[in-house]
Design a protein around this motif. Structure first.
Motif, PDB file in Angstrom:
ATOM      1  N   ARG A   1       1.493  -2.086  -1.498  1.00  0.00           N
ATOM      2  CA  ARG A   1       1.048  -1.279  -0.583  1.00  0.00           C
ATOM      3  C   ARG A   1       2.373  -1.227   0.610  1.00  0.00           C
ATOM      4  NH1 ARG A   1      -3.790  -5.010   2.259  1.00  0.00           N
ATOM      5  NH2 ARG A   1      -2.257  -6.588   2.657  1.00  0.00           N
ATOM      6  N   GLU A   2       2.055   0.097   0.936  1.00  0.00           N
ATOM      7  CA  GLU A   2       2.901   0.552   2.245  1.00  0.00           C
ATOM      8  C   GLU A   2       1.864   0.211   3.436  1.00  0.00           C
ATOM      9  OE1 GLU A   2       4.722   4.152   1.419  1.00  0.00           O
ATOM     10  OE2 GLU A   2       6.243   3.210   0.217  1.00  0.00           O
ATOM     11  N   PRO A   3       2.739   0.120   4.745  1.00  0.00           N
ATOM     12  CA  PRO A   3       1.758  -0.069   5.756  1.00  0.00           C
ATOM     13  C   PRO A   3       0.767   0.872   5.959  1.00  0.00           C
ATOM     14  CG  PRO A   3       4.007  -0.389   6.481  1.00  0.00           C
ATOM     15  CD  PRO A   3       3.979   0.224   5.158  1.00  0.00           C
ATOM     16  N   GLY A   4      -0.725   0.510   6.384  1.00  0.00           N
ATOM     17  CA  GLY A   4      -1.726   1.429   6.674  1.00  0.00           C
ATOM     18  C   GLY A   4      -2.370   1.922   5.116  1.00  0.00           C
ATOM     19  N   GLU A   5      -1.928   1.751   4.270  1.00  0.00           N
ATOM     20  CA  GLU A   5      -2.459   2.234   2.712  1.00  0.00           C
ATOM     21  C   GLU A   5      -3.539   1.299   2.500  1.00  0.00           C
ATOM     22  OE1 GLU A   5       0.966   4.419  -0.107  1.00  0.00           O
ATOM     23  OE2 GLU A   5       0.506   2.120  -0.346  1.00  0.00           O
ATOM     24  N   ARG A   6      -4.684   1.950   2.106  1.00  0.00           N
ATOM     25  CA  ARG A   6      -5.778   1.379   1.440  1.00  0.00           C
ATOM     26  C   ARG A   6      -5.447   1.303   0.067  1.00  0.00           C
ATOM     27  NH1 ARG A   6     -10.149   5.719   2.203  1.00  0.00           N
ATOM     28  NH2 ARG A   6      -8.457   6.941   1.634  1.00  0.00           N
ATOM     29  N   PHE A   7      -6.220   0.677  -0.809  1.00  0.00           N
ATOM     30  CA  PHE A   7      -6.386   0.680  -2.366  1.00  0.00           C
ATOM     31  C   PHE A   7      -5.989   2.024  -3.025  1.00  0.00           C
ATOM     32  CE2 PHE A   7      -7.498   0.243  -6.681  1.00  0.00           C
ATOM     33  CZ  PHE A   7      -6.840  -0.825  -7.122  1.00  0.00           C
ATOM     34  N   ILE A   8      -6.955   2.784  -2.489  1.00  0.00           N
ATOM     35  CA  ILE A   8      -7.030   4.015  -3.188  1.00  0.00           C
ATOM     36  C   ILE A   8      -5.592   4.956  -2.883  1.00  0.00           C
ATOM     37  CG2 ILE A   8      -8.227   5.142  -1.352  1.00  0.00           C
ATOM     38  CD1 ILE A   8      -8.682   5.677  -5.143  1.00  0.00           C
ATOM     39  N   ASP A   9      -5.207   4.786  -1.486  1.00  0.00           N
ATOM     40  CA  ASP A   9      -3.995   5.452  -1.232  1.00  0.00           C
ATOM     41  C   ASP A   9      -2.664   4.790  -2.055  1.00  0.00           C
ATOM     42  OD1 ASP A   9      -5.530   6.640   0.851  1.00  0.00           O
ATOM     43  OD2 ASP A   9      -5.244   4.963   2.007  1.00  0.00           O
ATOM     44  N   THR A  10      -2.707   3.631  -2.342  1.00  0.00           N
ATOM     45  CA  THR A  10      -1.542   3.101  -2.961  1.00  0.00           C
ATOM     46  C   THR A  10      -1.647   3.548  -4.040  1.00  0.00           C
ATOM     47  OG1 THR A  10      -1.292   1.166  -1.518  1.00  0.00           O
ATOM     48  CG2 THR A  10      -0.356   0.854  -3.741  1.00  0.00           C
ATOM     49  N   TYR A  11      -3.029   3.584  -5.034  1.00  0.00           N
ATOM     50  CA  TYR A  11      -3.215   3.972  -6.310  1.00  0.00           C
ATOM     51  C   TYR A  11      -2.733   5.511  -6.466  1.00  0.00           C
ATOM     52  CZ  TYR A  11      -4.984   5.636 -10.725  1.00  0.00           C
ATOM     53  OH  TYR A  11      -5.283   6.166 -11.913  1.00  0.00           O
ATOM     54  N   ARG A  12      -3.084   6.286  -5.663  1.00  0.00           N
ATOM     55  CA  ARG A  12      -2.608   7.551  -5.606  1.00  0.00           C
ATOM     56  C   ARG A  12      -1.256   8.062  -5.579  1.00  0.00           C
ATOM     57  NH1 ARG A  12      -7.949   9.628  -2.066  1.00  0.00           N
ATOM     58  NH2 ARG A  12      -9.230   9.855  -3.804  1.00  0.00           N
ATOM     59  N   ARG A  13      -0.534   7.006  -4.834  1.00  0.00           N
ATOM     60  CA  ARG A  13       1.012   6.956  -4.636  1.00  0.00           C
ATOM     61  C   ARG A  13       1.791   6.744  -5.934  1.00  0.00           C
ATOM     62  NH1 ARG A  13       4.590   3.329  -3.225  1.00  0.00           N
ATOM     63  NH2 ARG A  13       2.664   2.061  -2.010  1.00  0.00           N
ATOM     64  N   VAL A  14       1.329   5.492  -6.621  1.00  0.00           N
ATOM     65  CA  VAL A  14       1.953   4.798  -7.612  1.00  0.00           C
ATOM     66  C   VAL A  14       1.209   5.232  -9.060  1.00  0.00           C
ATOM     67  CG1 VAL A  14       2.970   3.217  -6.202  1.00  0.00           C
ATOM     68  CG2 VAL A  14       0.866   2.749  -7.720  1.00  0.00           C
ATOM     69  N   GLY A  15       0.029   5.723  -9.130  1.00  0.00           N
ATOM     70  CA  GLY A  15      -0.530   6.177 -10.299  1.00  0.00           C
ATOM     71  C   GLY A  15      -0.851   4.551 -10.933  1.00  0.00           C
ATOM     72  N   MET A  16      -1.307   4.950 -12.472  1.00  0.00           N
ATOM     73  CA  MET A  16      -1.605   3.778 -13.162  1.00  0.00           C
ATOM     74  C   MET A  16      -0.512   3.161 -13.538  1.00  0.00           C
ATOM     75  SD  MET A  16      -4.307   2.321 -14.402  1.00  0.00           S
ATOM     76  CE  MET A  16      -5.825   3.629 -14.967  1.00  0.00           C
ATOM     77  N   ASP A  17       0.744   3.741 -13.701  1.00  0.00           N
ATOM     78  CA  ASP A  17       1.959   2.973 -14.123  1.00  0.00           C
ATOM     79  C   ASP A  17       2.308   1.917 -12.963  1.00  0.00           C
ATOM     80  OD1 ASP A  17       2.031   4.431 -16.330  1.00  0.00           O
ATOM     81  OD2 ASP A  17       3.455   5.928 -15.535  1.00  0.00           O
ATOM     82  N   GLY A  18       1.981   2.010 -11.705  1.00  0.00           N
ATOM     83  CA  GLY A  18       2.267   1.177 -10.815  1.00  0.00           C
ATOM     84  C   GLY A  18       1.246  -0.276 -10.866  1.00  0.00           C
ATOM     85  N   PHE A  19       0.161  -0.203 -11.726  1.00  0.00           N
ATOM     86  CA  PHE A  19      -0.592  -1.271 -11.718  1.00  0.00           C
ATOM     87  C   PHE A  19      -0.545  -1.892 -13.165  1.00  0.00           C
ATOM     88  CE2 PHE A  19      -2.219   0.845  -7.977  1.00  0.00           C
ATOM     89  CZ  PHE A  19      -2.883  -0.346  -7.171  1.00  0.00           C
ATOM     90  N   LYS A  20      -0.415  -1.150 -14.353  1.00  0.00           N
ATOM     91  CA  LYS A  20      -0.655  -1.511 -15.573  1.00  0.00           C
ATOM     92  C   LYS A  20       0.096  -2.854 -16.142  1.00  0.00           C
ATOM     93  CE  LYS A  20      -1.930   0.820 -19.740  1.00  0.00           C
ATOM     94  NZ  LYS A  20      -1.810   2.291 -20.580  1.00  0.00           N
ATOM     95  N   GLU A  21       1.468  -3.095 -15.774  1.00  0.00           N
ATOM     96  CA  GLU A  21       2.056  -4.121 -16.204  1.00  0.00           C
ATOM     97  C   GLU A  21       1.503  -5.553 -15.540  1.00  0.00           C
ATOM     98  OE1 GLU A  21       6.162  -3.672 -16.386  1.00  0.00           O
ATOM     99  OE2 GLU A  21       6.428  -6.040 -16.481  1.00  0.00           O
ATOM    100  N   ALA A  22       1.133  -5.160 -14.051  1.00  0.00           N
ATOM    101  CA  ALA A  22       0.524  -6.328 -13.288  1.00  0.00           C
ATOM    102  C   ALA A  22      -0.763  -6.993 -13.958  1.00  0.00           C
ATOM    103  CB  ALA A  22       0.400  -5.936 -12.059  1.00  0.00           C
ATOM    104  N   ILE A  23      -1.553  -6.013 -14.577  1.00  0.00           N
ATOM    105  CA  ILE A  23      -2.865  -6.216 -14.958  1.00  0.00           C
ATOM    106  C   ILE A  23      -2.643  -6.765 -16.567  1.00  0.00           C
ATOM    107  CG2 ILE A  23      -5.065  -5.077 -15.728  1.00  0.00           C
ATOM    108  CD1 ILE A  23      -4.563  -3.078 -13.570  1.00  0.00           C
ATOM    109  N   TYR A  24      -1.773  -6.117 -17.453  1.00  0.00           N
ATOM    110  CA  TYR A  24      -2.104  -6.531 -18.805  1.00  0.00           C
ATOM    111  C   TYR A  24      -0.549  -7.271 -18.999  1.00  0.00           C
ATOM    112  CZ  TYR A  24      -5.672  -3.397 -19.441  1.00  0.00           C
ATOM    113  OH  TYR A  24      -6.990  -3.079 -19.553  1.00  0.00           O
TER     114      TYR A  24
END
Lengths: 149, 544
Positions: B520-543
């Motif tokens: 996350r960047e300063p001030g970003e909520r979870f949804i803001d970070t998701y909207r910035r990086v998309g699913m690709d920014g999360f997928k590897e961390a999850i799976y």
């Protein structure tokens, strides 16, 4: 146990003073093709607006309810009254007594249900509501008018 | 708030007697189960796994203390001493006996409440902004229009048997706290260039197994034409919806099949026709209703200072208290999400406590929220400490509004006959995993929504993190979704990848949250970070 056709369980209810049409109704397509029939039957899902140019020669329109949960016939009836139709408007098919108050309000003035109504239940359903919130195809005055004289 | 006159009271009283008669005919065998089912559904009675469930309408989420006490009394008399607030700002009871339901309805009618059209193929309870009348950012109070809609949609003869349910929301602010575009029909109250108040109209939204976000179908509808316009929408849908497949009959499917442009054209054509009938309500009726929603007599000259020397109180204020439009007042949110509890559940004794607080400190007003919490809308800032102390004693002082443990969950397989999987234990395990208040506060705003089947009662499509329970070869399995939102930037959550078992989904949620904290960047909520990086920014961390 009273059977359909007995006086206690009349097979139909009619709220009109004029003589009933004596010819059997024809399908919407046949009506439009022949140009002679004065009674027509509308199935659920058929477009009632094609009938509008011919309403002055119609005496009876039957609107069929294939299943009581199919509510298209309510719109069909109200649209016919809004288009100026004054002849008999009959609900046929899977018509339940719990629906007839709303059906009357949509303009139906006769009923030929597959399973006859108990007259006491029909009377109760039709006389239960002293007031209505919204206008429909009948002349009941909505509460929002009553409140303001 | 609105009070019934003799007409409103007669309508609900008559409805009670009508239903009493229907129950009698059912018990005498005059109505078979198929015939009776839609009648009881139109009175809010579902047959669930163990008993009848009853959903009571709380119109636009507003209720007073007498009504809340009556809901508590009903919980004791007819149920097991508790109730469950729902995602449509209603309350449900889970253990109702059919033969007792008419008496229960009579008890509700005594406090101007009902369960009319809370289920079945009907126009449901109107939902709205839980902060209506108190929010600093609203144009006007939307509730007079909600009440207007409540009355005009109660017993519309032509729309007695709609193709499916029909959900309406109304708001009057730019910030959307009511998930507007997830509704079949939604109104945002706006002002046009000439200063007139009107409605921006949305149609065709909905969750369920085929989610759609509503389209805007009209920029500006004059308020005086609302009845004509609503009828036009309903008639187009009632006439042209499919009737052959219950899963394809919601209005969203018709709007999607016809396309936004053609659907709008048909509505406008029908609208012209209804306008020609000249049946719209008189302005005097709106004025009459609006007078009930005049602001309460706020005291003038109150201080905005709050003594925050007690750290536990300060933490609660920081999380649960929202700015009010009147100086010296605040909006206090009451969490129904204690860690380890059932989201939205409340005991009869707690209902009494909340009713007392509303009566003493909030001009006798309460709100239910679509996130399954409660609100005291008008509390003097000077009274907040006393309110908090009473909530602490009642076990209602959790400080987790919009945090990771403020989870929306459907009743799931613990109660529901449609569910494929349990929702409540998953919500409880996630809340327990993040129970540390400091950890929750660090994660910040994160809306988790859990549904136990594809009908989506737990709003998983709109979850920043959504969880969907499915039946996978006879065992419960959970899909993880990311990126949904019910706010003014409405988005539909997307499936992240393969599903998990019950413990696995809790671990997966934690991995997603930790990934957010990492990137996350300063001030970003979870949804803001998701909207910035998309699913690709999360997928590897999850799976991995």
């Amino acid at each position: 146990m009273a059977e359909p056709g007995n006086q206690a369980f009349p097979t139909s209810l009619r709220f009109r003073d004029d003589a009933a049409a004596d010819e059997p109704s024809v399908s919407l397509d046949a009506f439009l093709d022949q140009g002679e029939a004065d009674s027509v039957r509308i199935e659920a899902g058929e477009d009632v607006t094609v009938l509008f140019p011919h309403l002055d020669r119609v005496r009876l329109i039957e609107v069929d309810f294939p299943r009581f949960r199919d509510g298209r016939g309510f719109s069909t009836a109200r649209m016919l009254r809004e288009a100026g139709y004054t002849g008999e408007l009959k609900a046929t098919g899977d018509v339940l007594v719990d629906l007839i108050f709303f059906m009357r309000r949509c303009g139906f003035d006769s009923f030929a249900p597959d399973k006859p109504f108990d007259p006491a239940d029909a009377e109760a359903a039709l006389s239960r509501w002293d007031h209505v919130y919204v206008p429909a195809a009948d002349d009941r005055v909505p509460i929002w008018k009553l409140r303001h004289g | 708030m609105y009070r019934y006159d003799k007409y409103d009271q007669a309508m609900v009283d008559t409805r009670v007697e009508e239903f009493r008669d229907q129950v009698r005919r059912r018990l005498e065998g005059k109505l078979d189960d198929d015939q009776f089912k839609p009648l009881r559904l139109k009175n809010g009675l579902y047959l669930q796994l163990h008993a009848y469930m009853l959903r009571v309408a709380i119109p636009y989420g507003t209720l007073n203390s007498a009504q809340m006490r009556a809901l508590g009394a009903i919980a004791r008399k007819y149920d097991r001493g508790y109730g469950h607030f729902t995602t449509r700002q209603n309350i449900q009871y889970n253990w109702i006996k059919l033969a007792e339901a008419p008496d229960l309805f009579a008890d509700l009618a005594k406090v101007e409440m009902h369960a009319i059209q809370t289920s079945g193929e009907s126009i449901r309870n109107i939902s709205s902004d839980q902060y209506a009348g108190a929010a600093a950012d609203e144009l006007i109070d939307p509730r007079p229009w909600c009440e207007m809609l409540r009355q005009m949609t109660t017993f519309m003869p032509e729309f007695s048997y709609l193709p499916r349910k029909f959900k309406i929301a109304v708001i009057a602010s730019a910030e959307d706290r009511a998930a507007l575009r997830w509704h079949d029909f939604a109104l945002r109250i706006v002002q046009n260039a000439s200063g007139e108040i009107g409605f921006e109209v949305y149609a065709g939204g909905g969750m369920g197994r085929t989610p759609f976000i509503a389209y805007r179908i009209r920029e500006f509808l004059p308020t005086s034409q609302l009845f004509s316009y609503l009828q036009a929408v309903l008639r187009v849908w009632n006439r042209h919806a499919r009737r052959d497949n219950i899963h394809k009959q919601r209005m969203k499917i018709l709007v999607h099949d016809l396309g936004q442009e053609e659907f709008t054209r048909q509505v406008e054509e029908a609208f012209e026709h209804f306008l020609s009938l000249a049946e719209d309500f008189p302005q005097a009726e709106y004025d009459r209703i609006a007078a009930y929603f005049a602001p309460p007599p706020f005291e003038q000259g109150l201080s905005d200072e709050i003594d925050l020397s007690d750290p536990a109180f300060a933490a609660w204020v920081d999380r649960q208290v929202i700015a009010h439009k009147a100086p010296g007042y605040a909006i206090a949110n009451i969490s129904l999400k204690p860690v380890g509890g059932i989201p939205g559940d409340i005991s009869a004794d707690q209902m009494d406590v909340v009713a007392d607080l509303a009566e003493r400190y909030s001009f006798d007003e309460l709100r239910a929220t679509h996130a399954q919490n409660l609100v005291l809308p008008h509390v003097r800032k000077a009274d907040l400490h006393a309110v908090w102390q009473a909530l602490v004693e009642a076990g209602l002082a959790d400080a987790n509004l919009d945090l990771v443990s403020d989870i929306i969950a459907c009743p799931g397989l613990d109660y529901c006959s449609l569910a494929n999987a349990r929702s409540i234990p998953v919500a409880q395990k996630i809340a327990e995993r993040f129970a540390d208040p400091a950890r929750q506060a660090d994660v910040g705003e994160l809306k988790i929504k859990i549904s136990g089947c594809i009908n989506a009662c737990g709003h998983h499509h709109a979850g920043n993190i959504g969880i969907l329970g499915v039946d996978r070869k006879g065992s419960e399995s959970y899909q993880l979704l990311l990126g949904g939102s019910g706010d003014e930037v409405t988005t539909q959550a997307k499936i992240a990848g393969p599903g998990f078992d019950e413990d696995g989904i809790v671990d997966a949620v934690e991995r997603a949250v930790e990934q957010y904290r990492t990137i996350r960047e300063p001030g970003e909520r979870f949804i803001d970070t998701y909207r910035r990086v998309g699913m690709d920014g999360f997928k590897e961390a999850i799976y991995g």
